[in-house]
Enzyme design. Structure first.
Site, PDB file in Angstrom:
ATOM      1  N   HIS A  72       0.826  -1.203   0.000  1.00  0.00           N
ATOM      2  CA  HIS A  72       0.000   0.000   0.000  1.00  0.00           C
ATOM      3  C   HIS A  72       0.866   1.260   0.000  1.00  0.00           C
ATOM      4  CE1 HIS A  72      -3.945  -1.967   1.603  1.00  0.00           C
ATOM      5  NE2 HIS A  72      -3.941  -1.868   0.287  1.00  0.00           N
ATOM      6  N   HIS A  75       2.782   2.640   2.841  1.00  0.00           N
ATOM      7  CA  HIS A  75       3.940   1.864   3.297  1.00  0.00           C
ATOM      8  C   HIS A  75       5.075   1.816   2.268  1.00  0.00           C
ATOM      9  CE1 HIS A  75       2.064   0.092   6.983  1.00  0.00           C
ATOM     10  NE2 HIS A  75       0.997   0.512   6.334  1.00  0.00           N
ATOM     11  N   HIS A 137      -4.883  -8.737   4.827  1.00  0.00           N
ATOM     12  CA  HIS A 137      -5.099  -7.297   4.748  1.00  0.00           C
ATOM     13  C   HIS A 137      -5.909  -7.070   3.477  1.00  0.00           C
ATOM     14  CE1 HIS A 137      -4.600  -3.140   5.573  1.00  0.00           C
ATOM     15  NE2 HIS A 137      -3.655  -2.888   4.694  1.00  0.00           N
ATOM     16  N   ASP A 191      -0.816  -2.600  14.864  1.00  0.00           N
ATOM     17  CA  ASP A 191      -1.633  -1.665  14.083  1.00  0.00           C
ATOM     18  C   ASP A 191      -2.823  -1.167  14.909  1.00  0.00           C
ATOM     19  OD1 ASP A 191      -3.103  -0.358  12.093  1.00  0.00           O
ATOM     20  OD2 ASP A 191      -3.785  -2.213  11.147  1.00  0.00           O
ATOM     21  N   HIS A 364      -8.312  -3.552   8.223  1.00  0.00           N
ATOM     22  CA  HIS A 364      -7.625  -3.334   9.503  1.00  0.00           C
ATOM     23  C   HIS A 364      -8.382  -3.993  10.648  1.00  0.00           C
ATOM     24  CE1 HIS A 364      -4.705  -0.353   8.005  1.00  0.00           C
ATOM     25  NE2 HIS A 364      -5.678  -0.003   7.187  1.00  0.00           N
ATOM     26  N   HIS A 386       0.773   2.932  13.928  1.00  0.00           N
ATOM     27  CA  HIS A 386      -0.176   3.143  12.826  1.00  0.00           C
ATOM     28  C   HIS A 386      -1.498   3.734  13.316  1.00  0.00           C
ATOM     29  CE1 HIS A 386       1.904  -0.379  10.469  1.00  0.00           C
ATOM     30  NE2 HIS A 386       2.739   0.594  10.798  1.00  0.00           N
TER      31      HIS A 386
END
Length: 551
Positions: A72, A75, A137, A191, A364, A386
């Site tokens: 993503h 990142h 994810h 996260d 998430h 995060h």
């Protein structure tokens, strides 16, 4: 040189996006992720935001490698800018590195050392060992990391959810997480994005029936907007379209690039005749077409935005079309998204979005999965990552509810140096950090003061005054000219600016000769006079630019 274990976040702690974290032992540094953040509403004209690399530039000889958890943009999006300064090996899973590599051509980058690894494999990076652990994810190939250090074992969750029925059948590797928990984990970094949401996340597979039913639609084409990196969702759409013998049109450069990489790496299966060149879509009836596009966040230049505003070269929304926004509006983007929905609805389309239809599931972890991560890993210390400050604070509350002592958690922010030993965790000091704005080809040349000027210009407009002054007498030679933009309508402008000229002239007449003949002082006095005038007459604060010419 100290051989303490130090963890230094350069981004991602205090905001959503821009994730970047350093692990430092002695004179060796390993980096995890290097992401961007999309601009917030108070950043007009900015394309993207990236971390400040100042600390790394000062310590460039320490860098041993960059590890990427998944593909993503928050990142990997800052990697091309990172590589302008450094060139360490980059480690990641196949799809992740494929998406990284796709950026190199756009940025004219060559000779980058990409080291491909797979889930369950370990790599050695300086004094660190890193095992990539499979997690779910909203993009395939996402990884948690088990990081071996001279001071103890760390686990970094990456972005994750615990999905037991993922569309690619690749479930999270619970055994690996439990194995490290049994071995003993010094610290868990987890996260925090969805920590405020109760329960469990829904499976990505939940959307399959929706897309199958959607592809039964007759009487118009189907348009689906989503994040270009959501490959698993694209696969569900492709499978549903192929089952109903529909053709697919791709709109958006990033979407086309990501799908190309996913197909090459074997993460997306599409029949050779399913994808149709957009220039040839006229050969098919609307009932035969599914358009997949970028723009689910209402981005002004995206494919969906151009379709909605009827400025797209090939695609026109018509009565009978169905449009799906398969995402959740990022906080701050709601106005843009609803504007797009309104435009599409006015054009006659039936628009489906998260509030009224099952069009999206998050990538998430929710509260119960975050608890499960803690219970699997059983860390000695806990560091939430995060998320915005409130997310990090709530995640610490959750960890203490799970039995961790408050003193064994740390609420850190970007730039904090987290010192970790077997006895305690603490913030030892801070390093330089911040946000670097990318505007066109400029990187870092737009600072906060420039953004403030842009915001002020957008709120109350600007006024430019030009005056020629005799350098000896301070008298106005050729009169005063005033121009305005974004201040008031043209019908009312002439009278107002005439009054403004008179106010400035009166003010200058009252000044001493010394001030009138000093052009910097004269400009300051003109600005002061106009500020007072527009505050009194309009209750507005336009940006005022006086230009004094000495003759």
């Amino acid at each position: 040189m100290s051989h303490d274990l130090r963890i230094i976040p350069l981004g991602g702690l205090g905001e959503i996006g821009m994730n970047m974290m350093l692990f430092e032992v002695g004179d060796e540094v390993m980096i995890v992720d290097c992401g961007l953040m999309f601009p917030e509403p108070h950043m007009p004209g900015i394309d993207i935001v990236i971390p400040d690399f100042q600390y790394l530039i000062q310590n460039r000889k320490k860098i041993r490698g960059l590890v990427v958890t998944h593909g993503h943009e928050d990142h990997i999006g800052a990697i091309p800018f990172f590589l302008r300064h450094f060139n360490p090996p980059i480690y990641g899973t196949p799809l992740t590195l494929g998406l990284v590599e796709a950026k190199f051509k756009e940025h004219d980058l060559e000779k980058v050392n990409l080291v491909e690894t797979r889930h369950g494999e370990s790599v050695k990076i300086g004094p660190f060992s890193v095992e990539f652990i499979r997690v779910c994810h909203s993009i395939p190939d996402a990884s948690a990391l088990a990081i071996g250090t001279p001071k103890g074992l760390l686990v970094h969750s990456g972005d994750f959810k615990f999905d037991d029925t993922p569309t690619d059948c690749k479930t999270p590797d619970y055994e690996a997480l439990k194995k490290y928990g049994d071995r003993g984990v010094l610290a868990l970094m987890s996260d925090s994005t969805n920590v405020e949401v109760k329960g469990f996340t829904e499976s990505e597979g939940k959307l399959a029936p929706f897309f199958k039913e959607l592809c039964d639609h007759k009487g118009g084409k189907i348009i689906i907007a989503l994040f270009s990196s959501n490959i698993n969702r694209v696969q569900q759409i492709v499978s549903a379209a192929e089952e109903k013998r529909k053709k697919i049109i791709l709109v958006g450069r990033s979407l086309v690039s990501n799908i190309r990489v996913a197909r090459e790496k074997g993460y997306l299966k599409v029949a050779s005749d399913t994808l149709v060149d957009i220039k040839k879509m006229e050969k098919y009836s609307p009932d035969e077409l599914v358009v997949i596009t970028t723009g689910s966040q209402g981005e002004p230049m995206s494919g969906l935005s151009r379709i909605a505003t009827k400025t797209h070269k090939y695609i026109l929304v018509e009565k009978g079309d169905k449009v799906v926004l398969s995402s959740k509006a990022i906080p701050g983007n709601e106005k843009l998204v609803y504007n797009i929905i309104n435009l599409l609805t006015k054009a006659g389309a039936r628009v489906l979005y998260e509030k009224i239809a099952p069009v999206h599931v998050t990538g998430h972890a929710h509260e119960e999965e975050l608890k499960k991560m803690i219970s699997l890993v059983r860390p000695e210390f806990f560091i939430p990552v995060h998320g915005e400050y409130r997310h990090l604070a709530r995640h610490i509350e959750l960890a203490t509810e799970m039995g961790l002592l408050k003193e064994k958690t740390i609420l850190a922010q970007d730039g904090d140096v987290i010192k970790l030993t077997k006895e305690k965790v603490e913030i030892a000091c801070r390093v330089p950090t911040g946000r670097v704005f990318v505007d066109g080809k400029g990187v870092g040349d737009v600072e906060e003061i420039v953004l403030r000027d842009r915001v002020n210009l957008s709120k109350d407009g600007t006024v430019i005054l030009v005056a020629s002054i005799n350098r000896s007498s301070g008298e106005i030679i050729s009169g005063i000219d005033i121009f305005s933009k974004g201040l008031i309508s043209e019908d009312e402008e002439a009278e107002l600016l005439t009054e403004a000229k008179m106010a400035v002239q009166k003010h200058l007449d009252q000044l001493s000769l010394e001030i009138k003949t000093d052009w910097t002082e004269a400009e300051a006095e003109i600005r002061k006079s106009l500020k007072r005038f527009f505050k009194k007459s309009l209750d507005r604060w336009p940006v005022i630019i006086p230009v004094v010419i000495e003759l």
